[in-house]
Design an enzyme around this catalytic site. Structure first.
Site, PDB file in Angstrom:
ATOM      1  N   HIS A 101       0.530   4.180  -2.641  1.00  0.00           N
ATOM      2  CA  HIS A 101       0.196   5.547  -2.238  1.00  0.00           C
ATOM      3  C   HIS A 101       1.300   6.537  -2.581  1.00  0.00           C
ATOM      4  O   HIS A 101       1.029   7.708  -2.895  1.00  0.00           O
ATOM      5  CB  HIS A 101      -0.149   5.602  -0.750  1.00  0.00           C
ATOM      6  CG  HIS A 101      -1.587   5.287  -0.492  1.00  0.00           C
ATOM      7  ND1 HIS A 101      -2.279   5.734   0.608  1.00  0.00           N
ATOM      8  CD2 HIS A 101      -2.480   4.572  -1.222  1.00  0.00           C
ATOM      9  CE1 HIS A 101      -3.532   5.326   0.549  1.00  0.00           C
ATOM     10  NE2 HIS A 101      -3.673   4.601  -0.547  1.00  0.00           N
ATOM     11  N   ARG A 133       0.831  -1.211   0.000  1.00  0.00           N
ATOM     12  CA  ARG A 133       0.000   0.000   0.000  1.00  0.00           C
ATOM     13  C   ARG A 133       0.863   1.257   0.000  1.00  0.00           C
ATOM     14  O   ARG A 133       0.511   2.253  -0.643  1.00  0.00           O
ATOM     15  CB  ARG A 133      -0.957  -0.004   1.199  1.00  0.00           C
ATOM     16  CG  ARG A 133      -1.987   1.105   1.119  1.00  0.00           C
ATOM     17  CD  ARG A 133      -3.131   0.928   2.093  1.00  0.00           C
ATOM     18  NE  ARG A 133      -4.241   1.786   1.731  1.00  0.00           N
ATOM     19  CZ  ARG A 133      -4.745   2.734   2.532  1.00  0.00           C
ATOM     20  NH1 ARG A 133      -4.239   2.891   3.745  1.00  0.00           N
ATOM     21  NH2 ARG A 133      -5.748   3.477   2.123  1.00  0.00           N
ATOM     22  N   TRP A 175     -12.819 -10.468   8.608  1.00  0.00           N
ATOM     23  CA  TRP A 175     -12.667 -11.061   9.926  1.00  0.00           C
ATOM     24  C   TRP A 175     -12.155 -12.479   9.763  1.00  0.00           C
ATOM     25  O   TRP A 175     -12.350 -13.125   8.763  1.00  0.00           O
ATOM     26  CB  TRP A 175     -14.007 -11.032  10.678  1.00  0.00           C
ATOM     27  CG  TRP A 175     -14.453  -9.601  10.794  1.00  0.00           C
ATOM     28  CD1 TRP A 175     -14.174  -8.713  11.806  1.00  0.00           C
ATOM     29  CD2 TRP A 175     -15.172  -8.835   9.812  1.00  0.00           C
ATOM     30  NE1 TRP A 175     -14.696  -7.470  11.521  1.00  0.00           N
ATOM     31  CE2 TRP A 175     -15.312  -7.519  10.302  1.00  0.00           C
ATOM     32  CE3 TRP A 175     -15.729  -9.145   8.560  1.00  0.00           C
ATOM     33  CZ2 TRP A 175     -15.964  -6.518   9.600  1.00  0.00           C
ATOM     34  CZ3 TRP A 175     -16.370  -8.141   7.850  1.00  0.00           C
ATOM     35  CH2 TRP A 175     -16.494  -6.847   8.383  1.00  0.00           C
TER      36      TRP A 175
END
Ligand code: HEM
Ligand SMILES: CCN(CC)c1nc(N)c2ccccc2n1
Length: 290
Positions: A49, A45, A188
């Site tokens: 970014h 990430r 989850w």
């Protein structure tokens, strides 16, 4: 503005493989981060970014200048949580001070994808640190709450088409959302730290329900405990995107091939490389018997 990559005359493929290996060994050793997910997803990430601030219309932002190192960019609310990736890479920068920040952040993402059993990402060095006043303004990274038209229009600024966008979104096979970072939660149970086409299979096979989460944001949840951001779910709401979701769900080799091309393009947006710049395809630790 033209960002010409510098020719690195005194460093060889061996030198860069050494940097790759230092990051990869640290990644393998520090496996307890984020509930044993490890640093792979957050490094991926961070690479995205630090590149995704690019604006093709005026060639500002992007990975070239390594401006994520400056608080103006690292404190962008869109970058919440990524300091974990930057702190992981800080000792690597100390060990290899000749590596620019732009090369460091993008190489971190290449190591993450490859060490998590994803495709080889061809990578070129030569990004040059820019001064703090060249840091792009906040707000150039995408929000997760919108639909297909928003996603399509957003990625136009990065010169990425429908096929490249769907391939890249497949990186959401890694890691998880964190309520305190972005106001989204899940999946989850076991989040994943292996690069596969699972994201596309889930999109097509799970029974999605749009629900308001604890941060009052809408997200799509499945009975099995998976989740999709609205921008994820958008890929099965739009016919053009849906065609690529189906392609990648049924052809993993094609997903790997297209992801590698699109991720390289994302990490190199706005950069002009001299003809003499080598393209490196690094060996994983496993393939070196390390
Ligand atoms: C419409 C475009 C996108 C949106 C709105 C988006 C949004 C998000 C959000 C909200 C999270 C959760 C972050 C957190 O709560 O810690 C996330 C995580 C992540 N994103 Fe994206 N994303 C997009 C595209 C991408 C792309 C293009 C890549 C890479 C090619 C990517 C790679 C990741 C990874 C690896 C994570 C997991 C990070 C972790 O586990 O810490 N995303 N994304
Ligand atoms: C494919 C299911 N997973 C990981 C097990 C998943 N799904 C997502 N939809 C997702 C979205 C943003 C960040 C990480 C994400 N991870």
């Amino acid at each position: 503005i033209v960002h010409m990559a510098q020719e690195i005359k005194d460093k060889s493929e061996k030198d860069y493989q050494e940097v790759y290996n230092a990051i990869a060994v640290k990644l393998r050793e520090e496996d307890e981060f984020d509930g044993y997910i490890g640093y792979g997803p957050v490094l991926t990430r961070l690479a995205w970014h630090s590149s995704g601030t690019w604006d093709k219309n005026n060639n500002t932002g992007g990975s070239f200048g390594g401006t994520y190192q400056f608080q103006k960019e690292s404190n962008d609310p869109s970058n919440k949580g990524l300091h974990n990736g930057a702190e992981f890479l800080a000792p690597i920068h100390k060990q290899f001070p000749w590596l620019s920040h732009g090369d460091l952040y993008t190489l971190g993402g290449v190591v993450a994808i490859q060490e998590l059993q994803g495709p080889v990402i061809p990578w070129r060095p030569g990004r040059v640190d820019l001064p703090e006043d060249m840091t792009p303004d906040n707000g150039r990274l995408p929000d997760a709450v919108y639909g297909a038209d928003y996603v399509r229009n957003f990625f136009k600024r990065l010169d990425l088409n429908d096929q490249e966008v769907v391939a890249l979104m497949g990186a959401h096979c890694l890691g998880r959302t964190h309520l305190q970072n972005t106001g989204f939660d899940g999946p989850w149970g076991a989040a994943s730290n292996t690069f596969t086409n699972e994201f596309f299979l889930n999109l097509l096979n799970e029974n999605w329900k749009l629900e308001k989460n604890e941060a009052k944001n809408m997200q799509w949840n499945s009975p099995k405990g998976y989740m999709m951001l609205p921008t994820d779910h958008a890929l099965i709401e739009d016919d053009k995107y849906m065609a690529y979701v189906k392609l990648y769900a049924t052809n993993n080799d094609k997903f790997f091939e297209d992801f590698a091309k699109a991720f390289k393009k994302l990490l190199e947006g706005g950069i002009t490389f001299p003809q003499s710049t080598p393209t490196y395809r690094f060996e994983t630790l496993d393939s070196q018997g390390l």
